[in-house]
Write an enzyme that holds these catalytic residues in place. Structure first.
Site, PDB file in Angstrom:
ATOM      1  N   ASN A  14     -32.527 -29.277 -18.439  1.00 62.39           N
ATOM      2  CA  ASN A  14     -32.033 -29.710 -17.136  1.00 62.39           C
ATOM      3  C   ASN A  14     -32.863 -29.037 -16.039  1.00 62.39           C
ATOM      4  O   ASN A  14     -33.076 -27.824 -16.111  1.00 62.39           O
ATOM      5  CB  ASN A  14     -30.558 -29.309 -17.007  1.00 62.39           C
ATOM      6  CG  ASN A  14     -29.802 -30.104 -15.980  1.00 62.39           C
ATOM      7  OD1 ASN A  14     -30.332 -31.053 -15.411  1.00 62.39           O
ATOM      8  ND2 ASN A  14     -28.588 -29.724 -15.719  1.00 62.39           N
ATOM      9  N   ASP A  63     -23.895 -19.002 -22.226  1.00 59.65           N
ATOM     10  CA  ASP A  63     -25.127 -19.713 -22.560  1.00 59.65           C
ATOM     11  C   ASP A  63     -25.222 -19.963 -24.062  1.00 59.65           C
ATOM     12  O   ASP A  63     -25.786 -20.970 -24.493  1.00 59.65           O
ATOM     13  CB  ASP A  63     -26.348 -18.908 -22.100  1.00 59.65           C
ATOM     14  CG  ASP A  63     -26.309 -18.619 -20.617  1.00 59.65           C
ATOM     15  OD1 ASP A  63     -26.206 -19.580 -19.844  1.00 59.65           O
ATOM     16  OD2 ASP A  63     -26.351 -17.439 -20.239  1.00 59.65           O
ATOM     17  N   ASN A  75     -21.456 -27.055 -19.949  1.00 57.13           N
ATOM     18  CA  ASN A  75     -20.665 -25.901 -20.393  1.00 57.13           C
ATOM     19  C   ASN A  75     -19.339 -25.779 -19.658  1.00 57.13           C
ATOM     20  O   ASN A  75     -18.400 -25.160 -20.170  1.00 57.13           O
ATOM     21  CB  ASN A  75     -21.453 -24.606 -20.199  1.00 57.13           C
ATOM     22  CG  ASN A  75     -22.560 -24.450 -21.203  1.00 57.13           C
ATOM     23  OD1 ASN A  75     -22.956 -25.416 -21.864  1.00 57.13           O
ATOM     24  ND2 ASN A  75     -23.073 -23.244 -21.351  1.00 57.13           N
ATOM     25  N   LYS A  80     -20.112 -20.462 -10.592  1.00 56.63           N
ATOM     26  CA  LYS A  80     -19.338 -20.345 -11.820  1.00 56.63           C
ATOM     27  C   LYS A  80     -17.916 -19.914 -11.505  1.00 56.63           C
ATOM     28  O   LYS A  80     -16.951 -20.424 -12.074  1.00 56.63           O
ATOM     29  CB  LYS A  80     -19.999 -19.321 -12.733  1.00 56.63           C
ATOM     30  CG  LYS A  80     -19.392 -19.237 -14.104  1.00 56.63           C
ATOM     31  CD  LYS A  80     -20.377 -19.729 -15.120  1.00 56.63           C
ATOM     32  CE  LYS A  80     -19.814 -19.749 -16.497  1.00 56.63           C
ATOM     33  NZ  LYS A  80     -20.765 -20.239 -17.480  1.00 56.63           N
ATOM     34  N   GLU A 123     -23.558 -14.125 -18.546  1.00 55.95           N
ATOM     35  CA  GLU A 123     -24.228 -15.338 -18.074  1.00 55.95           C
ATOM     36  C   GLU A 123     -25.686 -15.063 -17.768  1.00 55.95           C
ATOM     37  O   GLU A 123     -26.022 -14.041 -17.137  1.00 55.95           O
ATOM     38  CB  GLU A 123     -23.528 -15.841 -16.800  1.00 55.95           C
ATOM     39  CG  GLU A 123     -23.979 -17.203 -16.335  1.00 55.95           C
ATOM     40  CD  GLU A 123     -23.357 -18.322 -17.147  1.00 55.95           C
ATOM     41  OE1 GLU A 123     -23.859 -19.460 -17.053  1.00 55.95           O
ATOM     42  OE2 GLU A 123     -22.380 -18.073 -17.865  1.00 55.95           O
ATOM     43  N   TYR A 144       0.857  -1.185   0.000  1.00 51.84           N
ATOM     44  CA  TYR A 144       0.000   0.000   0.000  1.00 51.84           C
ATOM     45  C   TYR A 144       0.891   1.231   0.000  1.00 51.84           C
ATOM     46  O   TYR A 144       1.904   1.255  -0.691  1.00 51.84           O
ATOM     47  CB  TYR A 144      -0.974  -0.057   1.187  1.00 51.84           C
ATOM     48  CG  TYR A 144      -2.148   0.879   1.050  1.00 51.84           C
ATOM     49  CD1 TYR A 144      -2.903   0.932  -0.126  1.00 51.84           C
ATOM     50  CD2 TYR A 144      -2.516   1.719   2.096  1.00 51.84           C
ATOM     51  CE1 TYR A 144      -3.966   1.791  -0.258  1.00 51.84           C
ATOM     52  CE2 TYR A 144      -3.585   2.581   1.979  1.00 51.84           C
ATOM     53  CZ  TYR A 144      -4.307   2.622   0.789  1.00 51.84           C
ATOM     54  OH  TYR A 144      -5.359   3.487   0.671  1.00 51.84           O
ATOM     55  N   GLY A 167     -33.687 -20.103 -28.437  1.00 48.92           N
ATOM     56  CA  GLY A 167     -33.156 -19.035 -27.601  1.00 48.92           C
ATOM     57  C   GLY A 167     -31.674 -18.843 -27.853  1.00 48.92           C
ATOM     58  O   GLY A 167     -31.137 -19.224 -28.895  1.00 48.92           O
ATOM     59  N   ALA A 168     -30.993 -18.278 -26.873  1.00 44.93           N
ATOM     60  CA  ALA A 168     -29.580 -17.952 -27.041  1.00 44.93           C
ATOM     61  C   ALA A 168     -28.743 -19.176 -27.378  1.00 44.93           C
ATOM     62  O   ALA A 168     -27.949 -19.168 -28.328  1.00 44.93           O
ATOM     63  CB  ALA A 168     -29.048 -17.289 -25.761  1.00 44.93           C
TER      64      ALA A 168
END
Length: 487
Positions: A366, A238, A396, A170, A212, A115, A272-273
């Site tokens: 899922n 995703d 993933n 994650k 995400e 510091y 979707g995505a």
């Protein structure tokens, strides 16, 4: 062939019981659990007190109501319920992550270096040499996991607070699997402009951004804008994580059934995505004939209700070459591949009989897949799911830790299509020809070769395509030369 006795338990509960310490009681308790269609996974002695005994039973159940029903049955059988807990809550109590320092502070000398006043000299140097932020801070090994909580897997729009434990999980996978420091950042806004502006403002402290659980179609716009406006990689897991792992699994499944991707007839539920990104990647890999279904049916060129949805417009223009407009059952006629990225029970097992021989089914919803995996095996050759209690889990986490490890190692500015395809090919190659089988088309999440293989392939692709700032072989940073002659 998968047997029909694979567990369907998606929950675990721990029940602390107190009951008379006499012969036969434990047997009666285990019998009661079994009669209520639950599965004992652990029995632990807590204490014995005179004529009473206390044990913890950890039990696999189908849902929380099932667990409570088991507890009531045990109470009727003569046991006192001392406590009823979900071990998952215990793991999350107090949060799952914390920060540790790399440099100890044990005396005034340490303090003056980490510091003030020592930090001031380092800060001034970075101010004059901005690129040194990569070597003199934690930026080079840190990823922001950013979510607004609008599309959490299996839960939907639950908000940023409820999404926080998911993002913490994650971050754990990033660290445990690839030694990447990740931090969850949940934003209390769903406004695309605010999300983009916020991520741009905080990006200075990170070497990469992992988006995400942001709902479609906003996720497409947010990712594209951030990729254009930032000089660090932005990756919506995703979309692209799913695409990479599905592509890897398909590469190996095709070896099993001896079919060519260019000759396949494929059907997908879910636009979707993840559905759009996976389709894009499979088309880039050579898939020519795929029909994608959303809740309204097949996406085709004459659909008038998809105007303004960039993802579905791309699907209408680049898939469904026969412009099929029927239902999903008819769509399965003579199909070789079914991919589910939607929700439970969208097709019946008997519908798979319409497919060609040696069919492939990836039922990835899922915790409840689009079709029963046990039943699917009666009609097709290869089955994969998103669950860990069946073979061939499409997860993933097989992609993003190694991909970001590779990206950070070469300080890539972006993640391009070549890098994603390289990740898929490397992931598939982890399963050797000797190991390959109908129930082993994708490696385990705990296979130590996964992160190394994926990271190296991604680094090489980044270097080959000119988006890397440095060579992966560069193992250290030069100390800044502060001598007057150096300036």
């Amino acid at each position: 062939m998968v047997s029909s006795d694979y567990p369907e338990y998606g929950y675990t509960v721990t029940i602390r019981l107190e009951y008379p310490n006499k012969i036969g009681m434990l047997g009666m308790i285990t019998t009661t659990v079994g009669e209520n269609e639950a599965d004992i996974t652990a029995v632990d002695l807590v204490r014995t007190r005179g004529k009473r005994i206390v044990r913890d039973l950890t039990i696999g159940v189908m849902n929380m109501e099932h667990g409570q029903r088991v507890a009531r049955a045990l109470r009727k059988a003569g046991a006192r319920i001392v406590a009823f807990t979900d071990p998952s809550f215990l793991v999350h109590t107090g949060g799952k992550i914390e920060m540790h320092t790399r440099t100890p502070v044990e005396n005034h000398r340490d303090l003056s270096q980490v510091y003030t006043p020592g930090v001031g000299r380092v800060a001034s140097y970075i101010g004059a040499n901005p690129e040194s932020v990569w070597s003199l801070t934690s930026k080079a090994n840190t990823v922001a996991v950013v979510s607004d909580g609008t599309a959490v897997l299996g839960l939907g729009d639950i908000g940023p607070e409820a999404a926080l434990p998911v993002m913490e999980g994650k971050a754990i996978l990033f660290k445990e699997l690839a030694d990447v420091d990740a931090w969850p950042i949940c934003l209390d806004t769903t406004d695309s402009d605010q999300i983009v502006d916020t991520v741009k403002a905080l990006a200075v402290g990170f070497g990469g951004i992992n988006l995400e659980d942001i709902s479609a179609p906003r996720c497409f716009e947010i990712e594209e804008r951030l990729k254009e406006e930032l000089d660090i990689p932005v990756f919506h897991d995703d979309q692209h994580g799913t695409a990479v792992v599905v592509t890897a699994a398909l590469i190996n499944a095709l070896k099993i059934v001896n079919k060519d991707i260019g000759q396949l007839r494929a059907v997908m539920t879910g636009a979707g995505a993840s559905g759009v990104a996976t389709t894009r990647m499979l088309v880039a890999a050579g898939l020519r004939d795929i029909i994608v279904f959303d809740r309204q049916g097949a996406i085709h060129r004459d659909r008038g209700d998809i105007e303004g949805n960039a993802g579905k417009m791309w699907l209408a223009e680049n898939t469904n070459p026969r412009n099929f407009a029927g239902d999903i059952r008819a769509g399965l006629n003579d199909a070789d591949l079914f991919i589910g990225l939607s929700g439970p029970g969208v097709i019946e097992p008997e519908d798979l009989a319409r497919m060609n021989s040696d069919g492939i089914v990836f039922a990835l919803a899922n915790p409840d897949p689009e079709v029963s995996p046990e039943e699917a095996h009666r009609y097709v050759r290869v089955v994969a799911t998103g669950r860990s209690d069946y073979p061939n889990q499409i997860n993933n986490a097989l992609c993003f830790p190694g991909l970001f490890r590779g990206v950070l190692d070469v300080r890539a500015r972006t993640i391009n299509e070549d890098m994603k395809l390289a990740a898929a090919q490397a992931l598939a190659a982890v399963v050797s020809n000797r190991e390959l089988s109908e129930e082993n088309i994708i490696p385990s999440l705990f296979n130590s070769r996964v992160v190394t293989a994926v990271s190296r392939a991604v680094s090489k692709a980044a270097l080959r395509t000119g988006v890397a700032r440095r060579s992966r072989s560069h193992t250290g940073e030069h100390m800044p030369d502060l001598s007057p002659l150096a300036h």
